[in-house]
Every structure is written in C-alpha cells, then in structure tokens.
Design a protein around this motif. Structure first.
Motif, PDB file in Angstrom:
ATOM      1  N   ASN A  85      13.630  52.376  30.287  1.00 57.97           N
ATOM      2  CA  ASN A  85      13.115  51.509  31.337  1.00 57.97           C
ATOM      3  C   ASN A  85      14.143  50.420  31.629  1.00 57.97           C
ATOM      4  O   ASN A  85      14.433  49.600  30.752  1.00 57.97           O
ATOM      5  N   LEU A  86      14.680  50.408  32.846  1.00 53.50           N
ATOM      6  CA  LEU A  86      15.699  49.434  33.235  1.00 53.50           C
ATOM      7  C   LEU A  86      15.239  48.708  34.494  1.00 53.50           C
ATOM      8  O   LEU A  86      14.999  49.333  35.529  1.00 53.50           O
ATOM      9  N   CYS A  87      15.129  47.392  34.388  1.00 55.56           N
ATOM     10  CA  CYS A  87      14.684  46.561  35.508  1.00 55.56           C
ATOM     11  C   CYS A  87      15.809  45.617  35.914  1.00 55.56           C
ATOM     12  O   CYS A  87      16.209  44.759  35.126  1.00 55.56           O
ATOM     13  N   LEU A  88      16.286  45.788  37.141  1.00 54.87           N
ATOM     14  CA  LEU A  88      17.396  44.978  37.656  1.00 54.87           C
ATOM     15  C   LEU A  88      17.032  44.328  38.985  1.00 54.87           C
ATOM     16  O   LEU A  88      17.856  44.215  39.889  1.00 54.87           O
ATOM     17  N   ASP A  89      15.799  43.886  39.117  1.00 52.85           N
ATOM     18  CA  ASP A  89      15.345  43.262  40.358  1.00 52.85           C
ATOM     19  C   ASP A  89      16.038  41.920  40.583  1.00 52.85           C
ATOM     20  O   ASP A  89      16.379  41.214  39.637  1.00 52.85           O
ATOM     21  N   GLU A  90      16.225  41.578  41.836  1.00 51.54           N
ATOM     22  CA  GLU A  90      16.753  40.268  42.249  1.00 51.54           C
ATOM     23  C   GLU A  90      18.052  39.904  41.540  1.00 51.54           C
ATOM     24  O   GLU A  90      18.158  38.876  40.873  1.00 51.54           O
ATOM     25  N   ASN A  91      19.061  40.746  41.716  1.00 47.83           N
ATOM     26  CA  ASN A  91      20.346  40.519  41.066  1.00 47.83           C
ATOM     27  C   ASN A  91      21.535  40.612  42.018  1.00 47.83           C
ATOM     28  O   ASN A  91      22.669  40.756  41.571  1.00 47.83           O
ATOM     29  N   SER A  92      21.285  40.547  43.306  1.00 46.88           N
ATOM     30  CA  SER A  92      22.363  40.624  44.307  1.00 46.88           C
ATOM     31  C   SER A  92      23.152  41.927  44.198  1.00 46.88           C
ATOM     32  O   SER A  92      24.364  41.940  44.392  1.00 46.88           O
ATOM     33  N   ASN A 119      17.039  43.363  46.109  1.00 45.54           N
ATOM     34  CA  ASN A 119      18.490  43.281  46.018  1.00 45.54           C
ATOM     35  C   ASN A 119      19.070  43.372  47.426  1.00 45.54           C
ATOM     36  O   ASN A 119      18.393  43.024  48.388  1.00 45.54           O
ATOM     37  N   SER A 120      20.283  43.826  47.547  1.00 44.18           N
ATOM     38  CA  SER A 120      20.941  43.943  48.859  1.00 44.18           C
ATOM     39  C   SER A 120      21.366  45.384  49.117  1.00 44.18           C
ATOM     40  O   SER A 120      22.416  45.639  49.705  1.00 44.18           O
ATOM     41  N   ILE A 121      20.554  46.308  48.656  1.00 44.94           N
ATOM     42  CA  ILE A 121      20.873  47.730  48.806  1.00 44.94           C
ATOM     43  C   ILE A 121      20.569  48.156  50.236  1.00 44.94           C
ATOM     44  O   ILE A 121      19.482  47.914  50.754  1.00 44.94           O
ATOM     45  N   GLY A 122      21.548  48.793  50.851  1.00 43.94           N
ATOM     46  CA  GLY A 122      21.411  49.261  52.222  1.00 43.94           C
ATOM     47  C   GLY A 122      21.322  50.773  52.285  1.00 43.94           C
ATOM     48  O   GLY A 122      21.013  51.452  51.297  1.00 43.94           O
ATOM     49  N   VAL A 123      21.649  51.302  53.452  1.00 42.51           N
ATOM     50  CA  VAL A 123      21.575  52.745  53.698  1.00 42.51           C
ATOM     51  C   VAL A 123      22.449  53.520  52.727  1.00 42.51           C
ATOM     52  O   VAL A 123      22.015  54.520  52.134  1.00 42.51           O
ATOM     53  N   LEU A 142      10.912  55.121  40.542  1.00 44.68           N
ATOM     54  CA  LEU A 142      11.998  54.414  41.211  1.00 44.68           C
ATOM     55  C   LEU A 142      11.368  53.395  42.139  1.00 44.68           C
ATOM     56  O   LEU A 142      10.543  53.745  42.983  1.00 44.68           O
ATOM     57  N   SER A 143      11.753  52.139  41.993  1.00 44.04           N
ATOM     58  CA  SER A 143      11.233  51.095  42.865  1.00 44.04           C
ATOM     59  C   SER A 143      12.418  50.354  43.482  1.00 44.04           C
ATOM     60  O   SER A 143      13.207  49.736  42.759  1.00 44.04           O
ATOM     61  N   ILE A 144      12.523  50.452  44.799  1.00 42.84           N
ATOM     62  CA  ILE A 144      13.589  49.750  45.520  1.00 42.84           C
ATOM     63  C   ILE A 144      12.997  48.957  46.685  1.00 42.84           C
ATOM     64  O   ILE A 144      13.530  48.918  47.783  1.00 42.84           O
ATOM     65  N   ASN A 145      11.882  48.296  46.424  1.00 41.80           N
ATOM     66  CA  ASN A 145      11.225  47.461  47.435  1.00 41.80           C
ATOM     67  C   ASN A 145      12.120  46.299  47.860  1.00 41.80           C
ATOM     68  O   ASN A 145      12.955  45.822  47.100  1.00 41.80           O
ATOM     69  N   SER A 146      11.916  45.849  49.078  1.00 42.14           N
ATOM     70  CA  SER A 146      12.557  44.635  49.607  1.00 42.14           C
ATOM     71  C   SER A 146      14.072  44.689  49.529  1.00 42.14           C
ATOM     72  O   SER A 146      14.731  43.762  49.062  1.00 42.14           O
ATOM     73  N   ASN A 147      14.619  45.796  49.969  1.00 46.18           N
ATOM     74  CA  ASN A 147      16.048  45.936  50.183  1.00 46.18           C
ATOM     75  C   ASN A 147      16.237  46.157  51.687  1.00 46.18           C
ATOM     76  O   ASN A 147      15.353  45.832  52.468  1.00 46.18           O
ATOM     77  N   SER A 148      17.350  46.689  52.087  1.00 47.18           N
ATOM     78  CA  SER A 148      17.612  46.916  53.516  1.00 47.18           C
ATOM     79  C   SER A 148      18.015  48.364  53.752  1.00 47.18           C
ATOM     80  O   SER A 148      19.042  48.638  54.366  1.00 47.18           O
ATOM     81  N   ILE A 149      17.181  49.291  53.260  1.00 46.90           N
ATOM     82  CA  ILE A 149      17.556  50.708  53.348  1.00 46.90           C
ATOM     83  C   ILE A 149      17.420  51.265  54.760  1.00 46.90           C
ATOM     84  O   ILE A 149      18.065  52.245  55.098  1.00 46.90           O
TER      85      ILE A 149
END
Length: 165
Positions: A85-92, A119-123, A142-149
């Motif tokens: 389990n790896l959580c890296l939320d809000e790390n730019s 984070n700042s993950i895009g397309v 997999l959770s990638i909420n609140s990025n810019s995909i």
C-alpha cells in the motif's frame, strides 16, 4: 505501526527515520503525512526500504517529494517485495513522476493499492499509468482523484477497464 503525521519532519528527520528502517524491523506501517519531506527525504526512505522487508504500508501524503521523489520511490518498488500500500497524495507529482512509477508497475511489483490524489498528473501521466496496468495484475486499487487527466487521460483509463471486465 509508526504514525508521525503533522510533525514538521523535513529531509533530515526522514533521513534519521530511514536509518532505523535499514535495520531489522518488525514495523509494518509507516505514515509521515503532512510534514515537510522533500526529494532528499523521499530518496533516503526509498533507499532504506530496499533493505527492509517488513513494511507493507507507506503513506507520505501532503509533503513535497515531486517527480524526483516519486522516481526514487519507484526504484524502491523494484527491490521491495513487502510494500503493498503506497499513498503519495498531494506531493506535486506530475507526469514525469507518474511515468517513473508506471515503469516500475510494468515490472514486478507487490503493490495492491496506489493513491496519487491531488497531484499534478496530466494526460501523459494517466496514459502511462493505464499502459503499465495492462501488464500488472497485482494492483487492485488505483486512486488518482483531483489531477488534470482530462478527456484523453480518462479515455486511456477507460481502455484499461475493458481489459478487466
């Protein structure tokens, strides 16, 4: 379990913790959320965990590890078989960090849960993750909420879902 959230821990503190992690340890959960850990601290923790096979959960949300810290942690995943389990939320973390993690996910990985929220993950990052997960059968969350995909990133993830249904 060791929870050191919201303690103003920076890179030096993370390095000190990493020295303990290098030793034989029965620690299974480490949370370092909402501190001041940057690239150097993430790199020290990642290096230590290459030698530690007991930790199953690592949460370093709300720090500033960025793409380079994410890349260091992705190297850890190549060596460590216990981390699930790896959580890296809000790390730019941006597309480069997501791509680094994706490359590791293509290879052997024990991860079953990965969170990269806010984070700042895009397309490009979303597409890299989706491509990697086509070759990975261990990750179940997999959770990638609140990025810019965007639409294209959503389409890449949607294609991944077709493989699992």
């Amino acid at each position: 379990n060791l929870c050191l959230d919201e303690n103003s821990i920076g890179d030096d503190g993370a390095a000190a913790i990493s020295e303990t992690l290098k030793q034989k340890s029965s620690l299974t959960v480490l949370t370092l959320n909402n501190n001041s850990i940057g690239v150097d601290g993430a790199t020290a923790i990642a290096a230590a965990l290459q030698q530690n096979n007991s930790l199953s959960v690592l949460s370093i949300n709300s720090n500033s590890i960025g793409d380079d810290g994410a890349a260091a942690i992705s190297e850890l995943l190549k060596q460590n078989n216990s981390l699930t389990n790896l959580c890296l939320d809000e790390n730019s973390i941006g597309d480069d960090g997501a791509a680094a993690i994706s490359e590791t996910l293509k290879q052997k990985s024990s991860l079953t849960v990965l969170t990269l929220n806010n984070n700042s993950i895009g397309v490009d990052g979303a597409t890299a993750i989706a491509a990697a997960l086509q070759q990975n059968n261990s990750l179940s969350v997999l959770s990638i909420n609140s990025n810019s995909i965007g639409d294209d990133g959503a389409a890449a993830i949607s294609e991944l879902l077709k493989c699992y249904c």
